[in-house]
Design a protein around this motif. Sequence first.
Motif, PDB file in Angstrom:
ATOM      1  N   TYR A  67     -20.023  25.851 -17.570  1.00 15.28           N
ATOM      2  CA  TYR A  67     -20.254  24.531 -18.672  1.00 15.28           C
ATOM      3  C   TYR A  67     -19.978  23.385 -17.833  1.00 15.28           C
ATOM      4  O   TYR A  67     -18.962  23.284 -17.072  1.00 15.28           O
ATOM      5  CB  TYR A  67     -19.768  24.678 -19.928  1.00 15.28           C
ATOM      6  CG  TYR A  67     -18.298  24.590 -19.927  1.00 15.28           C
ATOM      7  CD1 TYR A  67     -17.724  23.207 -20.379  1.00 15.28           C
ATOM      8  CD2 TYR A  67     -17.325  25.544 -19.776  1.00 15.28           C
ATOM      9  CE1 TYR A  67     -16.225  23.334 -20.396  1.00 15.28           C
ATOM     10  CE2 TYR A  67     -15.903  25.686 -20.187  1.00 15.28           C
ATOM     11  CZ  TYR A  67     -15.721  24.494 -20.308  1.00 15.28           C
ATOM     12  OH  TYR A  67     -14.115  24.261 -20.295  1.00 15.28           O
ATOM     13  N   THR A  68     -20.446  22.097 -18.382  1.00 20.24           N
ATOM     14  CA  THR A  68     -19.618  20.939 -18.340  1.00 20.24           C
ATOM     15  C   THR A  68     -19.391  20.234 -19.501  1.00 20.24           C
ATOM     16  O   THR A  68     -20.098  20.256 -20.551  1.00 20.24           O
ATOM     17  CB  THR A  68     -20.976  19.837 -17.611  1.00 20.24           C
ATOM     18  OG1 THR A  68     -21.559  20.367 -16.534  1.00 20.24           O
ATOM     19  CG2 THR A  68     -20.308  18.393 -17.327  1.00 20.24           C
ATOM     20  N   PRO A  69     -18.212  19.895 -19.519  1.00 20.70           N
ATOM     21  CA  PRO A  69     -17.660  19.187 -20.623  1.00 20.70           C
ATOM     22  C   PRO A  69     -18.109  17.766 -21.166  1.00 20.70           C
ATOM     23  O   PRO A  69     -18.153  17.093 -20.120  1.00 20.70           O
ATOM     24  CB  PRO A  69     -15.938  19.194 -20.499  1.00 20.70           C
ATOM     25  CG  PRO A  69     -15.979  19.307 -19.147  1.00 20.70           C
ATOM     26  CD  PRO A  69     -16.888  19.959 -18.329  1.00 20.70           C
ATOM     27  N   PHE A  70     -18.236  17.594 -22.437  1.00 25.70           N
ATOM     28  CA  PHE A  70     -18.736  16.160 -22.545  1.00 25.70           C
ATOM     29  C   PHE A  70     -17.780  15.801 -24.056  1.00 25.70           C
ATOM     30  O   PHE A  70     -17.519  16.672 -24.719  1.00 25.70           O
ATOM     31  CB  PHE A  70     -20.047  16.125 -22.953  1.00 25.70           C
ATOM     32  CG  PHE A  70     -21.105  15.850 -21.920  1.00 25.70           C
ATOM     33  CD1 PHE A  70     -21.636  14.553 -21.524  1.00 25.70           C
ATOM     34  CD2 PHE A  70     -21.554  17.018 -21.362  1.00 25.70           C
ATOM     35  CE1 PHE A  70     -22.467  14.704 -20.448  1.00 25.70           C
ATOM     36  CE2 PHE A  70     -22.409  17.193 -20.420  1.00 25.70           C
ATOM     37  CZ  PHE A  70     -22.883  15.894 -19.692  1.00 25.70           C
ATOM     38  N   ILE A  71     -17.477  14.634 -24.080  1.00 21.13           N
ATOM     39  CA  ILE A  71     -16.902  14.108 -25.435  1.00 21.13           C
ATOM     40  C   ILE A  71     -17.720  13.108 -25.771  1.00 21.13           C
ATOM     41  O   ILE A  71     -17.974  12.100 -25.129  1.00 21.13           O
ATOM     42  CB  ILE A  71     -15.490  13.791 -25.216  1.00 21.13           C
ATOM     43  CG1 ILE A  71     -14.669  14.891 -24.751  1.00 21.13           C
ATOM     44  CG2 ILE A  71     -14.807  13.103 -26.251  1.00 21.13           C
ATOM     45  CD1 ILE A  71     -13.068  14.633 -24.321  1.00 21.13           C
TER      46      ILE A  71
END
Length: 104
Positions: A51-55
Motif C-alpha cells: 500500500y501507499t499511505p494517504f492522509i
Amino acid sequence: MYFAMNRFRIAIGREAAFEAIWKGRDTSLAEMPGFIAFHLLRGESVPEEGYTPFISKSTWESKDAFIAWTKSENFRAAHRSAGDNKAMYLGPPKFEGYSVVEGA
C-alpha cells in the motif's frame, strides 16, 4: 484550532485513481463556517505491505466547527460515493482528531 485527519492505505497501483477521486469530488468545505484549509497528503509506498499511505487533513477553527461539518448536508453530499471504490482501499480509513496545544 482543530485538525481532522483520515489515514488511508491505498493499494499500490491505485494511487492515481484515488487522487483523481479526491481532486474531482464535489465539496463545499470553503462554505462551511470555521473551515480553514484542506490538504491531501501522500506518503511513501510500503511495497512489502502492498500500500501507499494517504492522509486527508482539514483544518478548522474549532472542534465544534468540524463536528458541525460532519452533521451537514454538505458532508453527506461529499461522502455519498465513498464506498464505490472499495477495491483500492486496504481496510477502512482511520480517523484522528487533534486540538492545538501550542503553535506559532
